[in-house]
Write a protein that holds these residues in place. Structure first.
Motif, PDB file in Angstrom:
ATOM      1  N   ASP A  68       0.853  -1.187   0.000  1.00  0.00           N
ATOM      2  CA  ASP A  68       0.000   0.000   0.000  1.00  0.00           C
ATOM      3  C   ASP A  68       0.887   1.234   0.000  1.00  0.00           C
ATOM      4  N   ASN A  69       0.841   1.990  -1.119  1.00  0.00           N
ATOM      5  CA  ASN A  69       1.643   3.209  -1.219  1.00  0.00           C
ATOM      6  C   ASN A  69       0.786   4.467  -1.201  1.00  0.00           C
ATOM      7  N   GLY A  70      -0.458   4.345  -0.710  1.00  0.00           N
ATOM      8  CA  GLY A  70      -1.288   5.529  -0.542  1.00  0.00           C
ATOM      9  C   GLY A  70      -2.121   5.900  -1.743  1.00  0.00           C
ATOM     10  N   ILE A  71      -2.016   5.150  -2.862  1.00  0.00           N
ATOM     11  CA  ILE A  71      -2.846   5.408  -4.032  1.00  0.00           C
ATOM     12  C   ILE A  71      -3.618   4.125  -4.355  1.00  0.00           C
ATOM     13  N   ASN A  72      -4.568   4.234  -5.307  1.00  0.00           N
ATOM     14  CA  ASN A  72      -5.445   3.103  -5.581  1.00  0.00           C
ATOM     15  C   ASN A  72      -4.707   1.884  -6.104  1.00  0.00           C
ATOM     16  N   LYS A  73      -3.651   2.107  -6.885  1.00  0.00           N
ATOM     17  CA  LYS A  73      -2.904   0.983  -7.429  1.00  0.00           C
ATOM     18  C   LYS A  73      -1.778   0.604  -6.479  1.00  0.00           C
ATOM     19  N   HIS A  74      -1.754  -0.659  -6.082  1.00  0.00           N
ATOM     20  CA  HIS A  74      -0.732  -1.123  -5.152  1.00  0.00           C
ATOM     21  C   HIS A  74       0.617  -1.266  -5.855  1.00  0.00           C
ATOM     22  N   LEU A  75       1.667  -1.214  -5.059  1.00  0.00           N
ATOM     23  CA  LEU A  75       3.039  -1.233  -5.545  1.00  0.00           C
ATOM     24  C   LEU A  75       3.599  -2.649  -5.428  1.00  0.00           C
ATOM     25  N   LEU A  76       4.222  -3.142  -6.496  1.00  0.00           N
ATOM     26  CA  LEU A  76       4.727  -4.512  -6.527  1.00  0.00           C
ATOM     27  C   LEU A  76       6.202  -4.581  -6.152  1.00  0.00           C
ATOM     28  N   VAL A  77       6.531  -5.521  -5.248  1.00  0.00           N
ATOM     29  CA  VAL A  77       7.918  -5.940  -5.045  1.00  0.00           C
ATOM     30  C   VAL A  77       8.063  -7.236  -5.825  1.00  0.00           C
ATOM     31  N   PHE A  78       8.865  -7.185  -6.891  1.00  0.00           N
ATOM     32  CA  PHE A  78       8.955  -8.325  -7.796  1.00  0.00           C
ATOM     33  C   PHE A  78       9.608  -9.518  -7.101  1.00  0.00           C
ATOM     34  N   ILE A  79       9.240 -10.697  -7.561  1.00  0.00           N
ATOM     35  CA  ILE A  79       9.680 -11.951  -6.942  1.00  0.00           C
ATOM     36  C   ILE A  79      11.207 -12.057  -6.871  1.00  0.00           C
ATOM     37  N   ASP A  80      11.905 -11.484  -7.862  1.00  0.00           N
ATOM     38  CA  ASP A  80      13.371 -11.560  -7.874  1.00  0.00           C
ATOM     39  C   ASP A  80      14.005 -10.764  -6.746  1.00  0.00           C
ATOM     40  N   ASP A  81      13.268  -9.830  -6.161  1.00  0.00           N
ATOM     41  CA  ASP A  81      13.779  -9.004  -5.066  1.00  0.00           C
ATOM     42  C   ASP A  81      13.368  -9.534  -3.701  1.00  0.00           C
ATOM     43  N   LEU A  82      12.777 -10.729  -3.670  1.00  0.00           N
ATOM     44  CA  LEU A  82      12.338 -11.349  -2.419  1.00  0.00           C
ATOM     45  C   LEU A  82      13.217 -12.559  -2.106  1.00  0.00           C
ATOM     46  N   PRO A  83      13.223 -13.018  -0.840  1.00  0.00           N
ATOM     47  CA  PRO A  83      13.997 -14.216  -0.498  1.00  0.00           C
ATOM     48  C   PRO A  83      13.580 -15.410  -1.353  1.00  0.00           C
ATOM     49  N   LYS A  84      14.523 -16.314  -1.616  1.00  0.00           N
ATOM     50  CA  LYS A  84      14.225 -17.487  -2.428  1.00  0.00           C
ATOM     51  C   LYS A  84      13.289 -18.442  -1.712  1.00  0.00           C
ATOM     52  N   LEU A  85      13.399 -18.517  -0.377  1.00  0.00           N
ATOM     53  CA  LEU A  85      12.527 -19.396   0.392  1.00  0.00           C
ATOM     54  C   LEU A  85      11.195 -18.700   0.662  1.00  0.00           C
ATOM     55  N   ARG A  86      10.095 -19.338   0.283  1.00  0.00           N
ATOM     56  CA  ARG A  86       8.786 -18.702   0.410  1.00  0.00           C
ATOM     57  C   ARG A  86       8.391 -18.433   1.859  1.00  0.00           C
ATOM     58  N   ASP A  87       8.871 -19.278   2.804  1.00  0.00           N
ATOM     59  CA  ASP A  87       8.493 -19.031   4.191  1.00  0.00           C
ATOM     60  C   ASP A  87       9.235 -17.825   4.778  1.00  0.00           C
ATOM     61  N   GLU A  88      10.159 -17.240   4.009  1.00  0.00           N
ATOM     62  CA  GLU A  88      10.819 -16.011   4.426  1.00  0.00           C
ATOM     63  C   GLU A  88      10.202 -14.778   3.762  1.00  0.00           C
ATOM     64  N   TRP A  89       9.164 -14.984   2.944  1.00  0.00           N
ATOM     65  CA  TRP A  89       8.433 -13.866   2.335  1.00  0.00           C
ATOM     66  C   TRP A  89       7.594 -13.162   3.404  1.00  0.00           C
ATOM     67  N   PRO A  90       7.363 -11.868   3.234  1.00  0.00           N
ATOM     68  CA  PRO A  90       6.472 -11.166   4.171  1.00  0.00           C
ATOM     69  C   PRO A  90       5.026 -11.621   3.997  1.00  0.00           C
ATOM     70  N   ARG A  91       4.225 -11.347   5.020  1.00  0.00           N
ATOM     71  CA  ARG A  91       2.807 -11.669   4.993  1.00  0.00           C
ATOM     72  C   ARG A  91       1.991 -10.386   5.064  1.00  0.00           C
ATOM     73  N   PRO A  92       0.710 -10.426   4.644  1.00  0.00           N
ATOM     74  CA  PRO A  92      -0.125  -9.226   4.767  1.00  0.00           C
ATOM     75  C   PRO A  92      -0.102  -8.682   6.194  1.00  0.00           C
ATOM     76  N   GLY A  93       0.085  -7.379   6.314  1.00  0.00           N
ATOM     77  CA  GLY A  93       0.202  -6.745   7.614  1.00  0.00           C
ATOM     78  C   GLY A  93       1.638  -6.466   8.007  1.00  0.00           C
ATOM     79  N   ASP A  94       2.598  -7.188   7.412  1.00  0.00           N
ATOM     80  CA  ASP A  94       4.011  -6.896   7.643  1.00  0.00           C
ATOM     81  C   ASP A  94       4.375  -5.580   6.960  1.00  0.00           C
ATOM     82  N   ARG A  95       5.545  -5.037   7.310  1.00  0.00           N
ATOM     83  CA  ARG A  95       6.005  -3.775   6.716  1.00  0.00           C
ATOM     84  C   ARG A  95       7.386  -3.973   6.090  1.00  0.00           C
ATOM     85  N   LEU A  96       7.556  -3.434   4.884  1.00  0.00           N
ATOM     86  CA  LEU A  96       8.842  -3.509   4.208  1.00  0.00           C
ATOM     87  C   LEU A  96       9.440  -2.117   4.068  1.00  0.00           C
TER      88      LEU A  96
END
Length: 301
Positions: A104-132
């Motif tokens: 959520d970046n304050g506008i109607n369209k949400h902002l994407l963090v692309f999969i390549d910029d996230l940890p390789k292990l899915r259980d290390e991905w953030p969950r809804p409600g977390d903050r990046l």
């Protein structure tokens, strides 16, 4: 919100409008569904849904440029929490296993963090409600994406801690996960590292935890732990082992010779913590080790 620079009013009309820009534009034309805004020779459309009320011809308005859901450059009067050239904490609102996570970046369209910029292990991905903690970037098509901040950007934000922080409990949020542990930024902007042996659960990017400062380094960074101080933890770990044995007829096939991986898997504690807890129980004559087993010593009445 941490920002590298504040949005500034454009004094010279840009030769090419770009997503991620905050600027002032003038109402050049009206339609039934919105307004065409102009700066220099460039025009962009502002839908009525993205306006903060009716606008007049030649009225000057501050807008943020982004690509809408049909990938067209558009304007909104809702200003973002984080703009181009800025960085800050944004909340995770959705996940896509094929694309990444949306913020959520304050506008109607949400902002994407692309999969390549996230940890390789899915259980290390953030969950809804977390903050990046993220900054904005553009892809080859000029579309806005978010990316986790670099170590250099974290250093610009961070504040050195002093020895008075030792053993204090703080809240901190994970901004980087590595094999050995996780890096966090505390609520007072101190950089903290928590080794995996000091975790009570596997940590993920964007997770906020309550933890204890175990050590203050000379460079002002902190080492942290999700565990209690050793004298408290010894007792809790010892009680955990004792409960486990009492639920298994007073014995378990694990001793101070058992492999560390097995200990971690069975009890979620390090080998050193296991040995300390076991040592405490043996010193108190509550357990004994016999033929590769640890057994509860029956107390005489």
């Amino acid at each position: 919100m941490y920002k590298g620079q504040k949005p500034v009013r454009n004094s010279v009309a840009p030769s090419r409008l770009q997503a991620g820009t905050i600027l002032f534009m003038t109402v050049a034309r009206k339609t039934d569904i919105g307004y065409f805004l102009k700066t220099g020779a460039d025009e962009v459309f502002l839908h009525k849904n993205e306006s903060h009320g009716p606008l007049d011809m030649n009225e000057e308005v501050e807008v943020f440029l982004y690509h809408d859901h049909e990938n067209r450059l558009a304007a909104t009067m809702d200003l973002p929490y984080v703009g181009m050239g800025e960085y800050g904490w944004l909340e995770v609102v959705d996940l896509s296993s094929k694309m990444g996570v949306f913020l959520d970046n304050g506008i109607n369209k949400h902002l994407l963090v692309f999969i390549d910029d996230l940890p390789k292990l899915r259980d290390e991905w953030p969950r809804p409600g977390d903050r990046l903690l993220v900054a904005l970037k553009q892809d080859k098509q000029g579309r806005m994406l978010a990316k986790p901040v670099t170590e250099q950007e974290v250093l610009q934000i961070s504040v050195q801690a002093d020895e008075s922080m030792r053993n204090k409990n703080v809240e901190a949020t994970v901004y980087k996960v590595i094999a050995a542990g996780a890096f966090l930024l505390t609520e007072d902007d101190h950089i903290m590292f928590i080794h995996r042996d000091e975790m009570t659960e596997r940590m993920r990017l964007g997770q906020t935890v309550r933890c204890r400062v175990s050590f203050v380094r000379e460079d002002g960074r902190l080492n942290g732990s999700m565990r209690e101080r050793k004298e408290v933890q010894y007792g809790e770990d010892a009680e955990k082992l004792l409960r486990y044995m009492n639920n298994r007829d007073g014995a378990m096939p694990y001793t101070d010779k058992t492999d560390a991986d097995i200990i971690q898997d069975k009890f979620q504690m390090s080998k050193s913590s296991f040995k300390r807890a076991l040592g405490k129980l043996m010193k108190e004559r509550k357990v004994e080790q016999v033929d590769g087993w640890t057994k509860v010593i029956k107390q005489e009445d």
